[in-house]
Design a protein around this motif. Structure first.
Motif, PDB file in Angstrom:
ATOM      1  N   PRO A 243      17.378  -1.059  34.795  1.00 10.76           N
ATOM      2  CA  PRO A 243      17.618  -2.419  35.291  1.00 10.76           C
ATOM      3  C   PRO A 243      19.110  -2.765  35.242  1.00 10.76           C
ATOM      4  O   PRO A 243      19.814  -2.379  34.312  1.00 10.76           O
ATOM      5  N   ASP A 329      17.040  -4.713  47.513  1.00  6.55           N
ATOM      6  CA  ASP A 329      16.772  -5.462  46.274  1.00  6.55           C
ATOM      7  C   ASP A 329      16.457  -4.505  45.130  1.00  6.55           C
ATOM      8  O   ASP A 329      16.918  -4.684  44.006  1.00  6.55           O
ATOM      9  N   GLN A 333      18.543  -4.201  41.827  1.00  9.17           N
ATOM     10  CA  GLN A 333      17.916  -4.524  40.536  1.00  9.17           C
ATOM     11  C   GLN A 333      17.981  -3.341  39.573  1.00  9.17           C
ATOM     12  O   GLN A 333      18.083  -3.516  38.365  1.00  9.17           O
TER      13      GLN A 333
END
Lengths: 413, 190
Positions: A243, A329, A333
């Motif tokens: 992450p 995305d 992320q």
């Protein structure tokens, strides 16, 4: 006796191998055959004329002796005995050039050849490495025993390539589309990639710690491979997805696990392309609504079918753009870590002061032999790789040499 | 100093020793080169080459035969090679050479040669020059140089039987040419 049989006897007579009885037959035939007698006479005359040539030799040229002795003196006393002859220098230079070509070529190409021959993704990774993005390379402290492998870059490379293709598509998109996002912070789309080469003597322990650390940071292993290199040392390539918010934490903790041989970080700003894609998505959605409204107003079947076709195409574009945004995305992320973990070589261990001098000498010898073997195998690989270039070159040289020799011999004649 | 010592010294690079060995063979080398090539220019080239080859190869000379025999062999090989290369390039008769300005040596008036003999020898050499080297060389060695079949076989590196058959064939060809030539010459002189 026939004339044919006579000629056989005549041949013997001329070569001095005739017997007495055969000579009697010969003379008997000649007495009866004037033509054969004449032929014999001609042969005898010819032999006499030929033998006369022995005495008709012109005098030897006066300078005959001087000329060949001068030549011999030149041959036996070349100017400056210590000076190397040109052919000898040429041979020495040719041998030196061959040695430089072989050793230099092997040393210069061994890394490239290893990468190309061991990783099928290498060319892809190389292409991706020249893509867009902010890239900084940090050199690790010198580690003379570890050979750097960057096959782990291939994972990030695939992603980078995919986005390069997207950007190309974006360039052709409608420039009038306007991004209508929600909040300003979410507009910044940064894709972070890191590539690390780690070296450790405790390979298994560090590998399991890495996997554990990945779990702790809520990341996942995207790809992993392990193998032993030609020296029997272990090596692992991992692609980890971590992450974004854990990026710095994971990086610092990973670096603490083992010695960092190489580190490369890339930050790619995809904000502009993301905006364009989002704007195109909004535009397509508005178009879809308009088309749906027109369906209820359609007068005949033909118009209805045309509208349905346009709705289908628009829906397809909406799905594609949505997928692209989701992909970006995901990359934003989750940062991509390409890690190569290498087992430290024996030379590092040999430097351990706890080993005796004898042990260290033995290990050094073993290491040298291993390196020699590696070098020779590398040389073979280099020769194989160079063969397509060497063969036409050799052919060209042979043609030139043959041509030059032929020319020289013509001149001589 | 005996021949063996001279050879040994020549093999060590003593040019003086080689000179002593070569000097008595010069006439022989010149003669055989001239007989085989049939003209002075080629004979000179071959004889010079023979001497230089002998110097270069003296290290390989085992001494199993006389030095003169060894150098004779080199002279024959050198002349034969020249004839072969000429034969491959172009077959030119001595008549053509004479027309192009070449002056056969036998035309030079020698004190002991009559004009008649000189002319006969010149024509005979012309006829010999028209034979192929394979036929010409054994025939000259046999009839002019007075070598035995076995010696010729050894010199040329061919079987004795081959030498005999080549000489017989050469004789046959030369007789035909020579008879015609003589007959023509006789008619011309009449």
């Amino acid at each position: 006796m026939t004339c044919e049989a006579y000629r056989e006897l005549l041949e013997k007579e001329l070569s001095g191998e005739i017997t007495e009885s055969e000579r009697a037959d010969l003379l008997a035939h000649e007495a009866a055959c004037p033509a054969c007698r004449e032929e014999h006479a001609q042969y005898l005359q010819l032999d006499r004329d030929l033998s006369h040539l022995a005495s008709s030799v012109p005098p030897m040229p006066e300078d005959f002796h001087r000329r060949y002795m001068e030549k011999i003196s030149e041959e036996s006393h070349p100017k400056g005995k210590l000076r190397l002859s040109l052919p000898r220098i040429g041979r020495a230079l040719a041998a030196a050039a061959c040695a430089i070509f072989l050793i230099g070529g092997t040393l210069m190409t061994r890394d490239t050849l290893h990468r190309r021959l061991r990783s099928s993704d290498y060319s892809l990774a190389q292409e991706a490495a020249s893509g867009n993005g902010l890239r900084k390379t940090i050199s690790a402290p010198a580690q003379e025993t570890v050979m750097t492998f960057s096959t782990a870059d291939a994972g990030a490379g695939v992603y980078e390539m995919a986005y390069m293709a997207e950007e190309a598509e974006m360039d052709t998109a409608d420039e009038d589309d306007v991004y209508t996002g929600d909040d300003a912070e979410s507009h910044i789309k940064l894709i972070r990639n890191a590539s690390l080469t780690l070296s450790t003597t405790d390979f298994s322990q560090v590998l399991s710690s890495l996997q554990e650390l990945c779990k702790t940071c809520n990341g996942y292993i995207s790809w992993q491979s392990e193998y032993e290199n030609y020296s029997g040392l272990k090596r692992a390539n991992l692609t980890l997805r971590i992450p974004q918010e854990k990026y710095d934490d994971f990086l610092s903790r990973t670096q603490a696990l083992a010695q960092v041989v190489r580190r490369e970080e890339t930050t790619e700003d995809r904000t502009a392309s993301y905006r364009d894609t989002a704007a195109r998505l909004e535009s397509q959605k508005a178009l879809l609504e308009r088309l749906n409204a027109l369906v209820s107003e359609a007068g005949d079947l033909k118009d209805l079918l045309e509208l349905q076709s346009q709705i289908s195409d628009t829906q397809y574009r909406i799905d594609s753009l949505t997928s692209q945004l989701k992909g970006t995305d995901d990359l934003v992320q989750y940062a991509t870590f390409s890690i190569t973990l290498e087992e430290a070589t024996r030379q590092t261990e040999a430097a351990n002061p706890s080993l005796t001098l004898g042990e260290r000498l033995m290990r050094a010898l073993q290491y040298g032999l291993e390196n020699l073997g590696d070098f020779l195998s590398d040389m073979l690989l280099f020769l194989a790789a160079a063969l397509p270039f060497l063969l036409p070159l050799a052919l060209l040289v042979v043609i030139i040499v043959l041509w030059a020799r032929r020319r020289a011999s013509r001149r001589k004649d | 100093m005996d021949e063996r010592t001279l050879i040994h010294r020549a093999q060590k690079g003593d040019t003086g020793a080689f000179e002593q060995l070569a000097l008595p063979c010069e006439q022989m080398v010149w003669r055989v080169c001239y007989q085989l090539t049939g003209n002075q220019e080629d004979a000179e080239d071959c004889a010079q080459s023979t001497m230089i080859k002998a110097w270069k190869r003296i290290g390989q000379f085992s001494g199993s035969s006389a030095f003169s025999s060894w150098i004779y062999r080199i002279a024959v090989t050198t002349s034969t090679d020249l004839l072969r290369s000429r034969s491959r390039e172009n077959t030119v008769s001595l008549t053509d050479l004479t027309e192009s300005g070449f002056d056969p040596p036998s035309r030079l008036p020698g004190p002991e040669e009559s004009i008649l003999h000189a002319d006969r020898d010149r024509r005979l050499r012309e006829a010999l020059a028209r034979l192929s080297p394979e036929h010409r060389v054994p025939l000259i060695l046999f009839c002019v140089e007075d070598k035995k079949y076995a010696e010729i076989a050894s010199l040329l590196g061919i079987a004795e039987g081959t030498v005999k058959s080549r000489i017989a064939r050469a004789r046959h060809l030369l007789r035909r040419e020579w008879t015609e030539d003589t007959a023509q010459e006789g008619r011309t002189s009449i």
